[in-house]
Design an enzyme around this catalytic site. Structure first.
Site, PDB file in Angstrom:
ATOM      1  CG  ASP A 111      -9.394  95.979-102.155  1.00 46.35           C
ATOM      2  OD1 ASP A 111     -10.177  96.049-103.109  1.00 46.35           O
ATOM      3  OD2 ASP A 111      -8.535  95.091-102.032  1.00 46.35           O
ATOM      4  CG  ASP A 213     -13.127  93.561-105.699  1.00 44.17           C
ATOM      5  OD1 ASP A 213     -12.120  92.868-105.522  1.00 44.17           O
ATOM      6  OD2 ASP A 213     -14.288  93.088-105.733  1.00 44.17           O
ATOM      7  CD  GLU A 276      -9.743  91.655-108.976  1.00 47.64           C
ATOM      8  OE1 GLU A 276      -9.415  90.488-108.720  1.00 47.64           O
ATOM      9  OE2 GLU A 276     -10.853  92.124-108.651  1.00 47.64           O
ATOM     10  CG  HIS A 337      -6.466  88.577-102.144  1.00 41.60           C
ATOM     11  ND1 HIS A 337      -6.123  89.537-103.073  1.00 41.60           N
ATOM     12  CD2 HIS A 337      -7.805  88.605-102.072  1.00 41.60           C
ATOM     13  CE1 HIS A 337      -7.219  90.112-103.534  1.00 41.60           C
ATOM     14  NE2 HIS A 337      -8.253  89.566-102.939  1.00 41.60           N
ATOM     15  CG  ASP A 338      -8.451  86.941-105.519  1.00 38.72           C
ATOM     16  OD1 ASP A 338      -8.964  86.647-104.424  1.00 38.72           O
ATOM     17  OD2 ASP A 338      -8.617  88.043-106.081  1.00 38.72           O
TER      18      ASP A 338
HETATM   19  C1  GLC Z   1     -11.901  90.236-106.313  1.00 34.21           C
HETATM   20  C2  GLC Z   1     -11.122  89.976-105.053  1.00 34.21           C
HETATM   21  C3  GLC Z   1     -11.526  88.637-104.514  1.00 34.21           C
HETATM   22  C4  GLC Z   1     -12.999  88.685-104.188  1.00 34.21           C
HETATM   23  C5  GLC Z   1     -13.808  89.114-105.403  1.00 34.21           C
HETATM   24  C6  GLC Z   1     -15.191  89.490-105.038  1.00 34.21           C
HETATM   25  O1  GLC Z   1     -11.584  89.359-107.320  1.00 34.21           O
HETATM   26  O2  GLC Z   1      -9.757  90.058-105.308  1.00 34.21           O
HETATM   27  O3  GLC Z   1     -10.784  88.269-103.391  1.00 34.21           O
HETATM   28  O4  GLC Z   1     -13.422  87.431-103.748  1.00 34.21           O
HETATM   29  O5  GLC Z   1     -13.262  90.242-106.032  1.00 34.21           O
HETATM   30  O6  GLC Z   1     -15.199  90.714-104.374  1.00 34.21           O
END
Ligand code: GLC
Length: 543
Positions: A111, A213, A276, A337-338
């Protein structure tokens, strides 16, 4: 006939790269496997479980952040981009993990969180120390409006305003997430250089790629204009959804940065970048970059967001297929995970159908750890909630903890995850829903996943073939996967609990059921008309 000088589609496709033909598996490191009895997963734990991943048939492991972090957002607030958090182990453990992954012919994706750092990162500590610090401009600092209020109306993803007042230097700084996660100023060339150096550091070590991210957040409007009000806001939604993020995200200049990141990757062999990006499809596909100079895989989250309805899914798949540029390789995500787990969104039975969908669509599938054993969202009592998104908006049921609970390996105390009480409570059903008990059960979710993966990885039509929509109605979604050098398959999914009847009007066919959510029906010959049970999905090899 293929015109002279042009490779046929399937010739091109037979030269697939690992991230096109293989499956990605996301590990949330805190929750995968604990090796040192502190109730938190770690790198040695992951190493201990690599044989399982190899057995499952996945190609690449993506690890959520393992870097030093105060853990305000569980590792997405990084205080050192080139270290390992002691909770997870040491750099030696990391090197060993990388070696063990590669020894098994697998790949490792890390990541990368370039949009923001921790407020404890030395860069931010310097930046906030004085207005004339050389790193002041590495973050986004703005004066208050004349009445002392925030520079604009932007809201933070985890609740409240996105601006935090700094007493010492009498300015606000911007944070798209927590105030402990100040956003970097990507318009500053020094920031770019620093983050590209971070990329080089890990690529030189030999990692195979990054999942970047919140890629669409990285650049903000140059004029910091107010975001417009969202007329469709519903009170149950996160407060950030009161506004449309028109000026705070997805700015045209972001593509320049993504291209630069891609150039870094391209200096090494066969490395890849996932982005992402939560955006509508027509915007998502722009992140492939001009002529494919951007992300290899802008994450496609449609299956996470769309209502579980056959006609809508069929339309969305076709829309996505149609929107992809010719150089854009597709991908599909069912969980992360979100988000709530698929079992908790569509139910255990439909989650089996969803597995068929994920693993037979065209493009790279990403599997979220535990989905392959049918893990469900675990209700976490209020007093145990850890996720800041849950804590900051307590009335909205937005905590992400339920989908982050420890992996269920066996029926022993703490599910084989740890010998001590885990950081987040386990599912009360782990004694029957776990890897060990599901491995030899022909009707388990794990067996379904394993067989689907085996079939997918051995059949060219799935890994490299075309997607041909066949039929959809209120219940059924049907499509073919074909490749000129391999057997063709028809996939028929019943997305409802009631029996459904498949009778495509113009498409007569004959075939054998090679895989079904009801294994009892495998081996049957079928043609042109058949009935499906509720929650049934089948794969037919066409004659
Ligand atoms: C992304 C991650 C998430 C995190 C956010 C801030 O969306 O997947 O888990 O809280 O970024 O970094």
């Amino acid at each position: 006939m293929t015109p002279y000088g042009m490779a046929s589609q399937s010739q091109v496709k037979s030269q697939q790269l690992w991230w096109q033909s293989g499956i990605i598996y996301q590990i949330y490191p805190r929750s995968f496997q604990d090796s040192n009895a502190d109730g938190i997963g770690d790198l040695q734990g992951v190493i201990n479980r690599l044989d399982y991943l190899k057995w499952l048939g996945i190609q690449a492991v993506w690890l959520s952040p393992i870097y030093p972090s105060p853990m305000a957002d569980y590792g997405y607030d990084i205080s050192d981009y080139q270290g390992i958090h002691p909770i997870f182990g040491s750099m030696d453990d990391f090197d060993q993990l990388l070696e063990e992954v590669h020894r098994r012919g697998m790949k490792l994706i890390l990541d990368l969180v370039p949009n923001h750092t921790s407020d404890q990162h030395p860069w931010f500590l310097e930046s906030k120390s004085s207005r004339d610090n050389p790193k002041r401009d590495w973050y986004i600092w703005k004066d208050a409006l004349p009445d002392g209020s925030e520079p604009n109306n932007w809201l933070a993803m985890f609740g409240g305003t996105a601006w935090e007042w700094d007493e010492t230097t009498q300015q606000y700084y911007y944070h798209a997430f927590l105030k402990e996660q100040p956003d970097l100023n990507w318009r500053n060339p020094e920031v770019r250089e620093a983050m590209m150096n971070v990329m080089h550091y890990w690529l030189k070590k030999g990692i195979d790629g990054f999942r970047v991210d919140v890629m669409w957040h990285m650049v903000k409007d140059a004029h910091f204009r107010n975001n417009p009000i969202n007329p469709d806001y519903q009170p149950h939604q996160a407060t950030v959804d009161q506004l449309l993020a028109v000026y705070s995200t997805d700015q045209p200049e972001v593509h320049d940065i993504v291209r630069q990141m891609r150039e870094v990757l391209d200096a090494y062999e066969e490395r890849m970048m996932i982005g992402e990006i939560y955006l509508p499809v027509h915007k998502l596909v722009t992140y492939y970059g001009e002529n494919g100079s951007g992300a290899h895989l802008p994450f496609n989250f449609q299956l996470l967001n769309l209502p579980w309805n056959a006609t809508q899914l069929a339309a969305a798949i076709s829309q996505y297929e149609g929107a992809l540029p010719e150089y854009g390789w597709p991908n599909w995500v069912l969980g992360n995970h979100d988000q709530p787990r698929i079992t908790s969104r569509v139910g255990l039975q439909q989650a089996r159908v969803a597995a068929l969908l994920l693993l037979t669509l065209r493009g790279t599938p990403t599997i979220y750890y535990g989905d392959e054993i049918g893990m469900q969202d675990v209700p976490i009592p209020f007093s145990e909630v850890q996720d800041p998104q849950g804590l900051n908006m307590p009335d909205k049921n937005l905590s992400r903890d339920p989908a982050r609970t420890p992996m269920q390996w066996n029926a022993s105390t703490y599910a084989g995850f740890s010998s001590e009480k885990p950081w987040l409570r386990l599912s009360s059903t782990y004694r029957r829903l776990n890897v060990e008990s599901e491995k030899d059960n022909p009707f388990s979710m794990l067996t379904l996943y394993k067989r689907l993966i085996d079939l997918r990885q051995k059949e060219l039509s799935f890994t490299a073939g075309d997607y041909i929509p066949v039929y959809s109605d209120q219940q059924i979604l049907a499509y073919k996967r074909t490749h000129e050098n391999a057997p063709a398959f028809l996939i028929v999914l019943n997305l409802t609990h009631r029996p459904a009847y498949f009778k495509p009007e113009h498409d007569a066919f004959k075939g054998t059921i090679v895989l079904s959510t009801l294994p009892e029906e495998e081996g049957q010959e079928v043609d042109s008309y058949f009935a499906l049970s509720g929650d049934q999905g089948i794969i037919i090899r066409l004659h």
